[in-house]
Motif scaffolding. Sequence first.
Motif, PDB file in Angstrom:
ATOM      1  N   ILE A 381      26.316 -93.921 -11.739  1.00  0.00           N
ATOM      2  CA  ILE A 381      27.011 -94.584 -11.939  1.00  0.00           C
ATOM      3  C   ILE A 381      27.458 -95.812 -13.709  1.00  0.00           C
ATOM      4  O   ILE A 381      29.033 -95.637 -14.154  1.00  0.00           O
ATOM      5  N   LEU A 382      26.243 -95.808 -13.534  1.00  0.00           N
ATOM      6  CA  LEU A 382      26.373 -97.474 -14.771  1.00  0.00           C
ATOM      7  C   LEU A 382      26.461 -96.541 -16.410  1.00  0.00           C
ATOM      8  O   LEU A 382      26.757 -96.810 -16.852  1.00  0.00           O
ATOM      9  N   ALA A 384      27.517 -94.099 -16.425  1.00  0.00           N
ATOM     10  CA  ALA A 384      29.043 -93.002 -16.648  1.00  0.00           C
ATOM     11  C   ALA A 384      30.485 -94.190 -16.832  1.00  0.00           C
ATOM     12  O   ALA A 384      30.869 -93.638 -18.124  1.00  0.00           O
ATOM     13  N   LEU A 385      29.783 -95.159 -16.217  1.00  0.00           N
ATOM     14  CA  LEU A 385      31.000 -96.228 -16.912  1.00  0.00           C
ATOM     15  C   LEU A 385      30.989 -97.110 -18.302  1.00  0.00           C
ATOM     16  O   LEU A 385      31.595 -97.043 -18.828  1.00  0.00           O
ATOM     17  N   LEU A 386      29.761 -96.876 -18.233  1.00  0.00           N
ATOM     18  CA  LEU A 386      29.461 -97.641 -19.335  1.00  0.00           C
ATOM     19  C   LEU A 386      29.505 -96.553 -20.900  1.00  0.00           C
ATOM     20  O   LEU A 386      28.516 -96.623 -22.207  1.00  0.00           O
ATOM     21  N   GLY A 387      29.345 -95.107 -20.558  1.00  0.00           N
ATOM     22  CA  GLY A 387      30.016 -93.591 -21.858  1.00  0.00           C
ATOM     23  C   GLY A 387      29.217 -93.480 -21.799  1.00  0.00           C
ATOM     24  O   GLY A 387      28.726 -92.339 -23.184  1.00  0.00           O
ATOM     25  N   ALA A 388      27.231 -93.456 -20.837  1.00  0.00           N
ATOM     26  CA  ALA A 388      26.555 -93.047 -21.927  1.00  0.00           C
ATOM     27  C   ALA A 388      25.717 -91.836 -20.778  1.00  0.00           C
ATOM     28  O   ALA A 388      24.619 -91.404 -21.436  1.00  0.00           O
TER      29      ALA A 388
END
Lengths: 389, 122
Positions: A381-382, A384-388
């Motif tokens: 999730i991190l 995905a949310l942080l764009g990596a």
Amino acid sequence: MLEQTLNFLQALLDQTGAVNFSLGNLLMIMIGCVMIYLAIAKHYEPLLLIGIGFSCIVANVPGPADVPGGPAMSALLYAVRDGGLFHYAYMGVEKLIIPPLIFLGVGAMTDFGPMIANPKLVILGAGAHLGIFVALLLAKLMGFTLSEAGAIGIIGGADGPMAIFVAVKLAPHLLGAISVAAYSYMALMPMIQPPVMRLLTTKAERQIGMGEIRKVTKLERIVFPLVIAVVVNLFFPPVAPLITMLMLGNLIKEVGVTQRLAKTAAGGLMNVIIIILTVAIGSTMAADKFLTVQTLEIVGLGLVAFLFGTGSGVLTAKIMNLFLKTKINPLIGSAGIASVPIAARVSHVVAHEENPKNLLIYHAMGPNLAGVFGTAISGGILLALLGAG
Amino acid sequence: MHAIVPDTFQGAVIVSIIDFFLSFLIISGIGVVLALFPLLNRVAAFLNGHTPGHGTHGRLKDAANAKSAHEDPLLPVAVISAAVTAMLDGAPNRVVSIMPVQGTAWVNEARMRQYGSHRLRR
């Protein structure tokens, strides 16, 4: 004559590393020695600490300058730089080749039976991850970027390969400090966790016994990795490489017809990877690079993440007890931070000290294994949310 | 790389809250799926009940109950004989009969020996 002799001696001295030795090197050598002591005398994860500790010591023995007037380089750093013995080992970490292979080996040596047998305990695999977010928020407050904060926070998942994986994606420049913090704290969990576990539980709670759990059939064990691999690839592509390899390792263990592969993945291959990984991590611990404010902040945040993760796992178990007819021992909650099987062993040993008849290892393995998935989900999730992703 | 959330403290709070609760939700989902796993055994038993022995259903039964090569029925005898020999320090002995013990004392003892290797600080 005397002057000439002194000049020769000075020239000899200049070719050694002695003139470049600093107090920082001494401190790091002492840290390396403590790691080796803990591995030998206290049996704290010797497979990790011996390699990291030894490499840390050697990385802090300065050699002569690489170029005249340049910085001193230890023999180990010579080995790690381009073309050196461990250069490609470190590339294996940097290029994310080693983490999936570790997961393959872990899968081949892991019995997921306790997790399959007691599904309600998988909640603890999420509950014990509060530390990730506490560390993330603190890191942001301390001035790290959100991507850096996310990479630091994942240390709290207590999953070394996952920490490396997320760090490479979100903040590759922090890889050394994050991997050192993650693996060091994982190895030191028998020291870090028990005080928190005792602080948050009463003696009566620590003595709660847990009964037998149901037997898991071979069919369930075979279906499990297939289902999880499909679900993770479908919903969590950012972390799919790791979990897919974990499930492949587990499948070759459980099917019973590929023992050769399972034995290699869990044995020889895993041992080679451990040697490479520990040397690669230890070699990043040279004083001039490691003893920086930023690294010390990351190491400090990692400790905070572990403490909060342990505490939130225990508290989640206590909250579950409010709703359960048959109470669970809250000590197994701390096993929800991944680090298989270290955290489960700590739960077992603390409970066993309180009540010699209490044997929680099998029960603690359920949340411990769920913690692997919990960390993977949080990491996914991190990313995905942080764009990596 | 394009971040969905802004690089601010508020963004960090949002990420943390979403991630923490979503993790709970997804892990719970995995728990629900695992809770359905015993049904697999029922399905296998049901299918095997109709066509015992051979074919696809037979193979399902085999998968559910198969014993690997390591689960040789004579293996426990060899292991117990070795254990008795070790305990008696090599003195002559003969295993007359083997029966399962009631309770889990031996299993627990083995698990304790295997896993309880850490000496923790009090």
